[in-house]
Structure formats: C-alpha cells, structure tokens
Design an enzyme around this catalytic site. Structure first.
Site: not given
Length: 509
Positions: A198, A202, A207, A260, A268, A292
């Site tokens: 992707s 944010t 990558t 998230d 996802s 996270k």
C-alpha cells in the site's frame, strides 16, 4: 442529462452534482446528501448528491460526477445519463443490527461487504459500520466471516505454485522498510514472493512510496504477473490488482477516525494476503511505548486472533513479535528510506544495522517455509545471500523490470531546505516517540514530497551532549519546513535521561 466530470477528489466516495435550478432536481425533490442512482450505457453507480448554485461546477442540463465516480461509470463526458433516487442497500438491516450490538453471521457480513465494495454505502453508513464493529468488538468468528467476505468480493490471484510467501508488519514504526530487503533476499533464495504493498495513509512512507523513488510501482496486472513469473517477485502498489476492494473503502473511514480495532486489522491484513495468493505469511507485530501494540499480553491476544483466522482460511502463518520502541533505520521519508535500503543491499559501512538485522531475521523465517530448509538455518542463508550481492542483483533486476527511475542513492535528491534539531542537554537517549517523529516527517512534506523527511543521527542508548544534532529535517517548501519546525518546538520526540531509565521490551528476536 449530459455527464460532466467534476475534478474533485472525494476519496473513495461517489459524489454526484446537480444545479439547484435543474428541472429534475426541482421535480423529483432530491435533497443534498440524498443517495442517487446514476445510469449510463448499461452501467450504474450509487452516489451521494451535492447541490450547487455555481454553473462553473455544473449547469442545469448536466449531471456532474466526482473523479472516482466518473471513472467507475466508465463513459465519456457529455454522454447521456439518467438519475433517480436510490433504493437503500440490501444489507442496511444487517448494519442496523450491528449498530444495536448484535452478533452477525456469515451471510450478513457477505452482504455488507458486497455493498461496501460496490460503493453503495455513503461515508455516514461506512462510519456507522466501522464504529459499531469497534464499539461492540467483533468476536473471532465474526472476524473470520468479515475476512472471508472481503476476500470473496475481489480478485483472488493464483500463481500456480505450491509455496507463495509474503511478509507484513502491522505498522506504526517509522522507517521500517524491511519488505524492500526481505523480498530480494527471499526471491534470490528461490521462493515466489509477489509483494503488493500500500501507499502511506498516516505514515511518512509506505513500501510503495519508497519503491516508487527507484522504479514504477503502478503496474498493469498482466505486466505485474509477467515480472513475477520471470523474477519470482515484485515490489508493486496493490491498488491495480483489485484485491479486497472493500478494505480500501473501509480504510478511508478508519484512518481519519484513528480507529484500528483488532478485528478490523486482522480482516484487513489477512484478506489482502489471501487474495494476493499467499500460502505462507510472516507477520511482524512490533511492541513499544509508542507502537500500535504497547505490551506483550496485548501482542499475544492479537497473535491468537490472527492465528485463528489464518487457520480457518488455510493460510500458514508465522507471527513474530519485535522491538517497536523506536524507528528502524536512519531515514524517515521515501528518498531517505530508499537510501537506507540500498546501503544495506550494498553492504555499505553506513548502512543502518538495525534495519539489516531485522530484515535478515524476517527473511530467514520466510526461507524456512521451504521444506528443504532445516529450521534455524534461514538466517544464515539470508545473510549469505545479502553478503554475496545476490540480493542486490535481485533488487536491480526488479527495478529494471518494473521501470527504473535511475535513483542515485549515493547522492540522494533530498529536500532543498533543512534544519537540525539539537539536544537540549547532556544525557542518554532513553525514548523516541514513533508517533511524533512520524508527524514531524509528514509535516515536512513526506510522503507527498518524496525528498522530505527526517534523518536520524541517534538511537536509544546513545550518549549525546547539549547542542549536538539529534536529527535533521528536510523539506522542499518553506511552509512545510516551518510546520515541521513548530512541531519540533512542541516536542522533539526524543527523551534524554539516565541509561537505567531506558524502557525494556521482551521480544522474539
């Protein structure tokens, strides 16, 4: 009515535009933000209606469509179109039951995800679904149903190979460009590794953003397939492959809300990997005070949820819990991160050792997916491939195959403007705030401006003296530089103190 393209990016939401004095608008009683159905040439889309009084946006005889909606309808400007009030999506009753906190079944999730993938939900309805799933946390069976539905509503790739590997990190750690090292190492070991990644949402770089500094990443599907067949790998943007399309729509709502939840994260990630044809996945879960995941118990709960869903979907999964106390590598931002990657591939003395070591260990775990490799030997094989230059040769081959941009990592094109952030006192670096350092890099312009970002001079445990540079901020535009400077004045992201105050973390390597 005649179709008009309205050059407004509405970010994954179909928006239609009518003039306030339009006869159809007056006759049909349309209201702003109502949902409408637009038809042309046998195709149809659902869109949210916006009403304008400015003929420069849309005239009375025209129907305007936002950029995404125009492309989805797939007809030329000026083409005749019809508009009518839309029926609610069939899955709305299931959405309402989820809002009430009910547990949903397989068919419920399939119906909801189909409507989401077809862009039948407005942003308000999407937000309701995301918040409902977050507030009444999905149980593990629901996470499985959601993942399964997300795979079913998009393309599923088949590489006609018994072993197809992939690697993913749950994110939150700036500079963590391990994929760009793991892919060429593992492909050089003979494993099939089609890496579709992707862009940053944010973070200061994804990558795909970093690879794009060196080569094209937006590849037509047939070209991407040919590259994988010839070179066993690719490093491409996944947006052209139509993998789990509902996920991209959901992310457009989750990120602005900073939601998230574990269930949505698992769905996802695994839906994208399964749709991409992976049979074996190594998953990186970093833990740290500003990652996270903040604790080992939390990481273990997330691991068990990933493992349950992966097992139900017949995906071989190896979860690795890693050190997320600070950024990985030195550079944060596309050009700086590309520089770090190439330094590691070239075994340059300036290469960041933490990026090298983490990449080797992750690559080693993937190499051990090969049944002919003895457990524990993967790291040594990966190190030999990197040290011998085979990984560099593999990366150069991928760059040429995808379309080289002739990136000079020895003299990287960094931002024309820069300033240094200095240590306010003597001490030891006992903390680096991942969130704040990423925010500073984004304010400087990354990833939209590839040459912008942050170049770290120190890491945890380093001793610094007052006035010594901690890092350098690069930008191309004075306004971006000033935004970043103001952020560093509020917080440098570095904490100085005594070595005994440095946070410890218990990780798997």
């Amino acid at each position: 009515m005649a179709l008009r393209r309205v050059a407004i990016d509405t970010h994954h939401e179909n928006v239609a535009y009518l003039h306030r004095d339009c006869a159809i608008y007056r006759a049909e009683g349309f209201k702003a933000l109502a949902k409408v159905e637009v038809r042309a040439n046998g195709k149809r889309i659902l869109a949210v209606l916006n009403v304008s009084s400015d003929p420069r946006i849309v005239q009375c005889h025209e129907l305007g469509l936002s950029q995404d909606a125009f492309e989805r309808l797939g007809v030329e400007k000026g083409h005749p179109v019809t508009i009518s009030q839309a029926e609610p999506p069939e899955s709305i009753p299931a959405l309402f039951r989820k809002i009430e906190g009910e547990r949903l079944g397989r068919e419920d999730f399939l119906a909801i995800v189909r409507d989401i993938a077809a862009h039948r939900y407005s942003k308000i309805e999407l937000t309701a679904f995301v918040v409902a799933c977050n507030r009444a946390e999905l149980d593990r069976e629901e996470v499985y149903f959601l993942t399964e539905a997300m795979v079913a509503t998009g393309r599923r790739l088949d590489w006609h190979a018994p072993l197809v590997v992939d690697k993913h990190c749950i994110g939150g750690i700036p500079g963590n460009r391990t994929s760009m090292l793991v892919v060429p190492i593992v492909a050089a070991a003979g494993l099939v590794f089609p890496k579709t990644s992707s862009r940053a949402i944010t973070s200061p770089a994804g990558t795909a953003d970093t690879m794009e500094v060196m080569a094209r990443v937006e590849l037509p599907f047939d070209e991407l397939t040919a590259i994988v067949q010839k070179h066993k790998a690719c490093l491409a943007w996944g947006g052209t492959a139509d993998l789990s399309p509902a996920d991209d729509v959901l992310i457009s709502v989750e990120r602005p809300l900073s939601i998230d939840s574990p269930g949505q994260m698992v769905a996802s990630i695994l839906s994208k990997k399964i749709a991409a044809g992976a049979t074996h996945l190594v998953l990186d879960i970093p833990i740290g005070p500003t990652a996270k995941v903040r604790s080992m118990p939390e990481a273990q709960r997330l691991r068990r949820l990933f493992e349950y869903v992966a097992q139900r979907l017949h995906l071989s999964l190896d979860v690795v819990i890693t050190d997320g106390r600070q950024p990985i590598g030195q550079g944060i931002g596309p050009v700086l991160e590309a520089r770090d990657v190439m330094r590691v591939l070239e075994n340059d003395p300036l290469a960041p050792n933490d990026l090298r070591q983490k990449s080797l260990r992750l690559a080693g775990r993937l190499i051990e997916c090969n049944p002919d490799v003895r457990g524990g030997d993967g790291f040594t094989i990966a190190r030999d491939i990197l040290d011998s230059g085979r990984a560099l040769a593999q990366m150069n081959a991928l760059i040429e195959a995808q379309g080289s941009r002739h990136f000079d990592h020895h003299h990287p094109p960094l931002g024309k403007l820069h300033f240094d952030v200095l240590a306010p006192a003597d001490g030891v670096v006992i903390g680096i705030d991942n969130l704040q350092i990423a925010r500073i890099a984004r304010l400087a312009g990354a990833p939209k401006v590839p040459s912008a970002g942050v170049d770290l001079f120190h890491k945890l445990g380093d001793t610094v003296q007052a006035g010594q540079p901690l890092y350098r901020v690069y930008a191309d535009f004075p306004a971006d530089l000033e935004f970043a400077r103001q952020a560093t004045q509020r917080s440098t992201a570095f904490a100085l103190g005594d070595a005994s105050q440095m946070p410890h973390v218990f990780v798997e390597f």
